[in-house]
Enzyme design. Structure first.
Site, PDB file in Angstrom:
ATOM      1  N   LYS A  66       0.643  -1.061   0.057  1.00 32.77           N
ATOM      2  CA  LYS A  66       0.114  -0.079  -0.066  1.00 32.77           C
ATOM      3  C   LYS A  66       0.954   1.319   0.035  1.00 32.77           C
ATOM      4  O   LYS A  66       0.325   2.499  -0.555  1.00 32.77           O
ATOM      5  CB  LYS A  66      -1.096  -0.113   1.118  1.00 32.77           C
ATOM      6  CG  LYS A  66      -1.942  -1.014   1.037  1.00 32.77           C
ATOM      7  CD  LYS A  66      -3.249  -0.774   2.213  1.00 32.77           C
ATOM      8  CE  LYS A  66      -4.245  -1.736   1.999  1.00 32.77           C
ATOM      9  NZ  LYS A  66      -5.354  -1.377   3.100  1.00 32.77           N
ATOM     10  N   ASP A 102     -10.028   3.248   1.806  1.00 32.20           N
ATOM     11  CA  ASP A 102     -10.085   2.961   2.958  1.00 32.20           C
ATOM     12  C   ASP A 102     -10.567   3.781   4.091  1.00 32.20           C
ATOM     13  O   ASP A 102     -11.512   3.480   4.934  1.00 32.20           O
ATOM     14  CB  ASP A 102      -8.875   2.238   3.614  1.00 32.20           C
ATOM     15  CG  ASP A 102      -8.343   1.136   3.225  1.00 32.20           C
ATOM     16  OD1 ASP A 102      -9.051   0.200   2.664  1.00 32.20           O
ATOM     17  OD2 ASP A 102      -7.025   0.650   3.159  1.00 32.20           O
ATOM     18  N   ALA A 129      -3.175   1.059   8.584  1.00 35.33           N
ATOM     19  CA  ALA A 129      -4.592   1.125   8.733  1.00 35.33           C
ATOM     20  C   ALA A 129      -5.139   2.226   9.841  1.00 35.33           C
ATOM     21  O   ALA A 129      -6.098   2.983   9.261  1.00 35.33           O
ATOM     22  CB  ALA A 129      -5.321  -0.257   9.467  1.00 35.33           C
ATOM     23  N   GLU A 152       5.943   5.112  20.991  1.00 30.81           N
ATOM     24  CA  GLU A 152       6.882   6.070  20.001  1.00 30.81           C
ATOM     25  C   GLU A 152       5.984   6.149  18.641  1.00 30.81           C
ATOM     26  O   GLU A 152       5.713   7.188  18.053  1.00 30.81           O
ATOM     27  CB  GLU A 152       7.969   5.844  19.881  1.00 30.81           C
ATOM     28  CG  GLU A 152       9.029   5.728  21.105  1.00 30.81           C
ATOM     29  CD  GLU A 152       8.772   4.552  21.725  1.00 30.81           C
ATOM     30  OE1 GLU A 152       8.828   3.337  21.161  1.00 30.81           O
ATOM     31  OE2 GLU A 152       8.657   4.776  23.128  1.00 30.81           O
TER      32      GLU A 152
HETATM   33  P1  ATR Z   1      -1.363  -2.373   9.074  1.00 30.96           P
HETATM   34  O1  ATR Z   1      -0.973  -1.645   7.766  1.00 30.96           O
HETATM   35  O2  ATR Z   1      -2.500  -3.475   8.981  1.00 30.96           O
HETATM   36  O3  ATR Z   1      -2.052  -1.295  10.342  1.00 30.96           O
HETATM   37  P2  ATR Z   1       0.977  -2.387  10.466  1.00 30.96           P
HETATM   38  O4  ATR Z   1       1.265  -1.117   9.844  1.00 30.96           O
HETATM   39  O5  ATR Z   1       2.197  -3.480  10.491  1.00 30.96           O
HETATM   40  O6  ATR Z   1      -0.236  -2.983   9.685  1.00 30.96           O
HETATM   41  O7  ATR Z   1       0.621  -2.087  12.090  1.00 30.96           O
HETATM   42  C1  ATR Z   1       0.144  -3.322  12.902  1.00 30.96           C
HETATM   43  C2  ATR Z   1      -0.242  -2.592  14.227  1.00 30.96           C
HETATM   44  O8  ATR Z   1      -0.580  -3.758  14.874  1.00 30.96           O
HETATM   45  C3  ATR Z   1       0.799  -1.925  15.059  1.00 30.96           C
HETATM   46  O9  ATR Z   1      -0.017  -0.932  15.676  1.00 30.96           O
HETATM   47  C4  ATR Z   1       1.222  -2.729  16.033  1.00 30.96           C
HETATM   48  O10 ATR Z   1       1.792  -2.202  17.150  1.00 30.96           O
HETATM   49  P3  ATR Z   1       3.320  -1.934  17.115  1.00 30.96           P
HETATM   50  O11 ATR Z   1       3.497  -0.473  16.722  1.00 30.96           O
HETATM   51  O12 ATR Z   1       3.587  -2.041  18.712  1.00 30.96           O
HETATM   52  O13 ATR Z   1       4.112  -3.086  16.582  1.00 30.96           O
HETATM   53  C5  ATR Z   1      -0.076  -3.564  16.321  1.00 30.96           C
HETATM   54  N1  ATR Z   1       0.179  -5.060  16.877  1.00 30.96           N
HETATM   55  C6  ATR Z   1       0.452  -6.046  16.026  1.00 30.96           C
HETATM   56  N2  ATR Z   1       0.850  -6.875  16.793  1.00 30.96           N
HETATM   57  C7  ATR Z   1       0.464  -6.802  18.282  1.00 30.96           C
HETATM   58  C8  ATR Z   1       0.388  -7.230  19.478  1.00 30.96           C
HETATM   59  N3  ATR Z   1       0.717  -8.736  19.365  1.00 30.96           N
HETATM   60  N4  ATR Z   1      -0.235  -6.546  20.602  1.00 30.96           N
HETATM   61  C9  ATR Z   1      -0.332  -5.251  20.233  1.00 30.96           C
HETATM   62  N5  ATR Z   1      -0.357  -4.638  19.123  1.00 30.96           N
HETATM   63  C10 ATR Z   1       0.038  -5.363  18.018  1.00 30.96           C
END
Ligand code: ATR
Length: 264
Positions: A66, A102, A129, A152
């Protein structure tokens, strides 16, 4: 000649888009076919060259492309540019134009249940997202707080859109009207927050989980059990697909047939 459309992703085979878009083409008697384009990163550049030269009239773009797809496009509309992500490409005579459906899909799905303007909305997650959704919410003058595992990242997103931010465990201290779950945690029936939260959540809270597979995530189940109103991710998926169809064909998407397919 049959126009070709498709989902560009890696992996792509789980996507529901071919089912919805092919049914819509058939319903409106449009000579078009929607395919899977499961393209590994090393082949993306060659594939985008192919898109310009072949009758590939449009693409849905999903993970992991994306953001990285922007550099292959000739034009990007202002919403997609501000978000920094494209989920829809229109090929107009070899000119590739990028859009992001989206944002509007998320806002419209919520507004089926509750107005957004002026509400205090807590967004869980700070990834791609979340960025598309926070952009739409702030345009609607909602008051947004972003909570994320990695603070952060929440801070960076919050600073881009003038929002508040914090850690996931701060949710219980906030008075939210709407809670939006954007992390990928719900896909495996886990819950990104302590589900005890729903026992003391405000009674008017509306809970939206953007995950659509499964439709009833643990978060949605707990919210329903607590008697709260919910919005499931299939509503957003449906609406982003309808908008894509309309960008490509300039025709109104057949809502009822696409909606019925989402329920299967
Ligand atoms: P997308 O484009 O689908 O939003 P992404 O950019 O990889 O995917 O973002 C994933 C989100 O899910 C992030 O906010 C991530 O938190 P971190 O910034 O701390 O990585 C969150 N996320 C993924 N696995 C997680 C988990 N086990 N517990 C809490 N948050 C999680």
């Amino acid at each position: 000649m049959t126009d070709i459309y498709g989902i560009l992703a890696y992996p792509a085979s789980h996507s529901l888009s071919p089912l919805l878009q092919n049914a819509a083409f058939e319903m409106l008697d449009i000579d078009a076919k929607y395919d899977f384009f499961e393209i590994p990163p090393a082949e993306l550049s060659a594939f985008m060259q192919r898109v310009r030269n072949e009758p590939i009239r449009g693409l849905s773009v999903s993970l992991p492309y994306k953001e990285s797809i922007l550099k292959y496009l000739d034009e990007v509309d202002s919403t997609a540019r501000d978000i920094g992500a494209v989920n829809t490409i229109l090929n107009e005579n070899g000119i590739l134009k990028g859009y992001n459906t989206d944002t509007d899909a998320a806002i419209e799905s919520l507004e089926e249940i509750t107005p957004v303007s002026g509400k205090h909305i807590v967004v869980l997650g700070a990834g791609g997202a979340a960025r598309a959704i926070v952009y739409g919410l702030t345009k609607k003058h909602a008051k947004v707080t972003i909570l994320n595992r990695t603070q952060e990242k929440a801070q960076k997103l919050a600073e881009a859109f003038f929002c508040d931010f914090g850690r996931l465990d701060q949710l219980k201290n906030l008075k939210a009207d709407i809670l939006i779950q954007t992390t990928n945690v719900g896909m495996n029936f886990d819950c990104v927050i302590d589900s005890f939260y729903f026992k003391q959540a405000p009674r008017h809270l509306v809970v939206f989980d953007i995950i659509y597979a499964p439709r009833e995530t643990k978060l949605i189940q707990e919210a329903v059990k607590a008697g709260l109103k919910v919005v499931t991710g299939d509503r957003m998926f449906l609406r982003q697909a309808m908008r894509q169809f309309e960008i490509w064909t300039k025709q109104k998407a057949p809502f009822h047939i696409m909606e019925r397919l989402m329920r299967i």
